[in-house]
Design an enzyme around this catalytic site. Sequence first.
Site, PDB file in Angstrom:
ATOM      1  N   HIS A  59      71.313 -22.181   1.808  1.00 38.88           N
ATOM      2  CA  HIS A  59      72.246 -21.317   1.077  1.00 38.88           C
ATOM      3  C   HIS A  59      73.692 -21.603   1.467  1.00 38.88           C
ATOM      4  O   HIS A  59      74.228 -20.999   2.394  1.00 38.88           O
ATOM      5  CB  HIS A  59      71.890 -19.855   1.389  1.00 38.88           C
ATOM      6  CG  HIS A  59      72.411 -18.897   0.391  1.00 38.88           C
ATOM      7  ND1 HIS A  59      71.648 -17.884  -0.133  1.00 38.88           N
ATOM      8  CD2 HIS A  59      73.635 -18.769  -0.196  1.00 38.88           C
ATOM      9  CE1 HIS A  59      72.356 -17.188  -0.995  1.00 38.88           C
ATOM     10  NE2 HIS A  59      73.578 -17.705  -1.046  1.00 38.88           N
ATOM     11  N   LEU A  62      79.775 -24.585  -1.812  1.00 38.27           N
ATOM     12  CA  LEU A  62      80.659 -25.717  -1.502  1.00 38.27           C
ATOM     13  C   LEU A  62      81.914 -25.740  -2.370  1.00 38.27           C
ATOM     14  O   LEU A  62      82.813 -26.535  -2.132  1.00 38.27           O
ATOM     15  CB  LEU A  62      79.886 -27.038  -1.624  1.00 38.27           C
ATOM     16  CG  LEU A  62      78.730 -27.177  -0.626  1.00 38.27           C
ATOM     17  CD1 LEU A  62      77.953 -28.458  -0.867  1.00 38.27           C
ATOM     18  CD2 LEU A  62      79.241 -27.139   0.811  1.00 38.27           C
ATOM     19  N   ARG A  63      81.972 -24.888  -3.385  1.00 40.95           N
ATOM     20  CA  ARG A  63      83.201 -24.644  -4.180  1.00 40.95           C
ATOM     21  C   ARG A  63      83.653 -25.806  -5.059  1.00 40.95           C
ATOM     22  O   ARG A  63      84.637 -25.655  -5.775  1.00 40.95           O
ATOM     23  CB  ARG A  63      84.370 -24.230  -3.276  1.00 40.95           C
ATOM     24  CG  ARG A  63      84.077 -23.035  -2.404  1.00 40.95           C
ATOM     25  CD  ARG A  63      83.878 -21.771  -3.232  1.00 40.95           C
ATOM     26  NE  ARG A  63      83.724 -20.603  -2.393  1.00 40.95           N
ATOM     27  CZ  ARG A  63      82.771 -19.694  -2.562  1.00 40.95           C
ATOM     28  NH1 ARG A  63      81.884 -19.801  -3.516  1.00 40.95           N
ATOM     29  NH2 ARG A  63      82.700 -18.639  -1.781  1.00 40.95           N
ATOM     30  N   HIS A 184      69.031 -13.631  -5.822  1.00 39.99           N
ATOM     31  CA  HIS A 184      70.056 -12.793  -5.188  1.00 39.99           C
ATOM     32  C   HIS A 184      69.743 -11.374  -5.674  1.00 39.99           C
ATOM     33  O   HIS A 184      70.022 -11.039  -6.822  1.00 39.99           O
ATOM     34  CB  HIS A 184      71.433 -13.261  -5.667  1.00 39.99           C
ATOM     35  CG  HIS A 184      72.571 -12.367  -5.288  1.00 39.99           C
ATOM     36  ND1 HIS A 184      73.669 -12.821  -4.585  1.00 39.99           N
ATOM     37  CD2 HIS A 184      72.816 -11.055  -5.539  1.00 39.99           C
ATOM     38  CE1 HIS A 184      74.528 -11.816  -4.424  1.00 39.99           C
ATOM     39  NE2 HIS A 184      74.030 -10.735  -4.995  1.00 39.99           N
ATOM     40  N   ASP A 310      74.640 -18.662   3.968  1.00 35.43           N
ATOM     41  CA  ASP A 310      75.463 -18.142   2.864  1.00 35.43           C
ATOM     42  C   ASP A 310      76.931 -18.459   3.125  1.00 35.43           C
ATOM     43  O   ASP A 310      77.825 -17.638   2.859  1.00 35.43           O
ATOM     44  CB  ASP A 310      75.234 -16.634   2.655  1.00 35.43           C
ATOM     45  CG  ASP A 310      75.703 -16.171   1.271  1.00 35.43           C
ATOM     46  OD1 ASP A 310      76.249 -16.999   0.514  1.00 35.43           O
ATOM     47  OD2 ASP A 310      75.520 -14.989   0.955  1.00 35.43           O
ATOM     48  N   HIS A 314      86.564 -18.897   1.460  1.00 32.55           N
ATOM     49  CA  HIS A 314      87.597 -18.363   0.572  1.00 32.55           C
ATOM     50  C   HIS A 314      88.947 -18.633   1.220  1.00 32.55           C
ATOM     51  O   HIS A 314      89.084 -18.560   2.447  1.00 32.55           O
ATOM     52  CB  HIS A 314      87.416 -16.849   0.368  1.00 32.55           C
ATOM     53  CG  HIS A 314      86.195 -16.497  -0.426  1.00 32.55           C
ATOM     54  ND1 HIS A 314      86.078 -16.752  -1.776  1.00 32.55           N
ATOM     55  CD2 HIS A 314      85.018 -15.926  -0.052  1.00 32.55           C
ATOM     56  CE1 HIS A 314      84.889 -16.343  -2.202  1.00 32.55           C
ATOM     57  NE2 HIS A 314      84.222 -15.846  -1.177  1.00 32.55           N
TER      58      HIS A 314
HETATM   59  O1  DOR Z   1      79.363 -12.777  -0.242  1.00 35.15           O
HETATM   60  C1  DOR Z   1      79.014 -13.554  -1.109  1.00 35.15           C
HETATM   61  N1  DOR Z   1      79.767 -14.606  -1.446  1.00 35.15           N
HETATM   62  N2  DOR Z   1      77.865 -13.340  -1.733  1.00 35.15           N
HETATM   63  C2  DOR Z   1      77.509 -14.060  -2.816  1.00 35.15           C
HETATM   64  O2  DOR Z   1      76.470 -13.823  -3.355  1.00 35.15           O
HETATM   65  C3  DOR Z   1      78.406 -15.091  -3.356  1.00 35.15           C
HETATM   66  C4  DOR Z   1      79.281 -15.615  -2.301  1.00 35.15           C
HETATM   67  C5  DOR Z   1      80.414 -16.452  -2.828  1.00 35.15           C
HETATM   68  O3  DOR Z   1      80.186 -17.313  -3.687  1.00 35.15           O
HETATM   69  O4  DOR Z   1      81.528 -16.299  -2.346  1.00 35.15           O
END
Ligand code: DOR
Length: 433
Positions: A59, A62-63, A184, A310, A314
């Site tokens: 999980h 990678l953006r 999810h 996960d 950001h």
């Molecule tokens: O906290 C999260 N960030 N949960 C998600 O399901 C998506 C993820 C994200 O893509 O930033």
Amino acid sequence: MTSTTAIRGGTVIDSAGSRRADVVVGSDGSIIEVGADLKADSSIDATGCVVTPGLVDLHVHLREPGREEAETIETGARGAALGGFTAILAMPNTTPAVDTAAMVNEIRHLGRGTACDVHTSGAITVGRRGEALSPMAEMVRAGVRVFTDDGTGVQDPQLMRTALEYAGSLTHLSGGRAIVLAQHCEVSALSGGGFMHEGSWSSSLGIPGQPAEAEELMVMRDIALSKLTGVRVHFQHMSTAGSVEMIRAAKAAGLPVTAEATTHHFTLTDESCNTYDPVFKVHPPLRTDLDVAAVKEGLADGTIDAIATDHAPHTPEDKELTFAEAPPGMLGLETAFALANSELDLPIEVILALMSWRPAAIAGLDPAHGGPIVAGGAANITVIDPEIRWTISGAAMASRSNNTPYEGRTVRGRVRHTILAGRPVVVDGEALL
Ligand code: DOR
């Protein structure tokens, strides 16, 4: 010509058990020999370390494409290698979403030559919009084994049922390997407008909450749909005591379900949100002490099959918004092993099973990843010093973002070397690629 590297002085731990042995890997990608007094062109030191099949993360975000300022496939793969991962499964919530074979091939192309083996999941629905099924067959032909709309759950039960039936009919395209639908679990009608776990902390902080039931209702529904269709469901980032209990019961009933838990859901609670710092905002949200204890219990008794990160990078600009406005998500790749090793009261053999061979099997990546360390096996190997202490720093990470919720935390255990396809990609904690 094949060049060879010896990993000397460590203890090999894999699904077959534990033993003292040196390991010689070849640049052709295979394990050449396992034993004592072996010859090789070069050596790396593993004294006091554990030598294990590379870790596998089910999980990661990678953006790329779409948010390369937060992470790229290259930087994410480098962070993964530093965290001991030799294989990662990317989530499809890029821009655009990974919902066609062309997108799958694009991710694979971008992943080539990076420090980690990059695999991608495909979206269950077109654009992850939850309205129409994606062309799953063409993505299975392109190598996808796991489908998910991660970032959101498939809300419509009839669409989810059809997706399961469709996935169950595609194994002839995957060499008999199971196709897994990963969910999810979040009923958005219940979670919408909530930014943290709904409970006493959300009340006292005045931050709208998401109830545990938003997750649990979808877990309950998808266990039922797995029973109805006989098709495998993998439950992503399980965070509540109720979810763990339902999965335990589903497994006891013989249903084909698996589950993962993230490092943050067993190392942090909703109390962290009392700083109003959005670094602690994540979906599903950080829960209570009781939930953390249940997740740990689930990891210990095999209810939860895998630890995932996960990893959700950001940018600082995004994470400096208010708690309500900032996007959810936190970094995980470079800290996951150390956190599991520090915070779980489990033997290292169990932690490695949760982070290597069990997730590899769920994603259909074995035996290339997670397979036993034997001559002829795939040379995807991680060397870990389980005792060394270090302090987590976002600025020191390979990720393009620095949104770690563990800044300043001292942890035990660090990845020393990572070998990908017979080639060292991390040596003494430094990435070579
Ligand atoms: O906290 C999260 N960030 N949960 C998600 O399901 C998506 C993820 C994200 O893509 O930033």
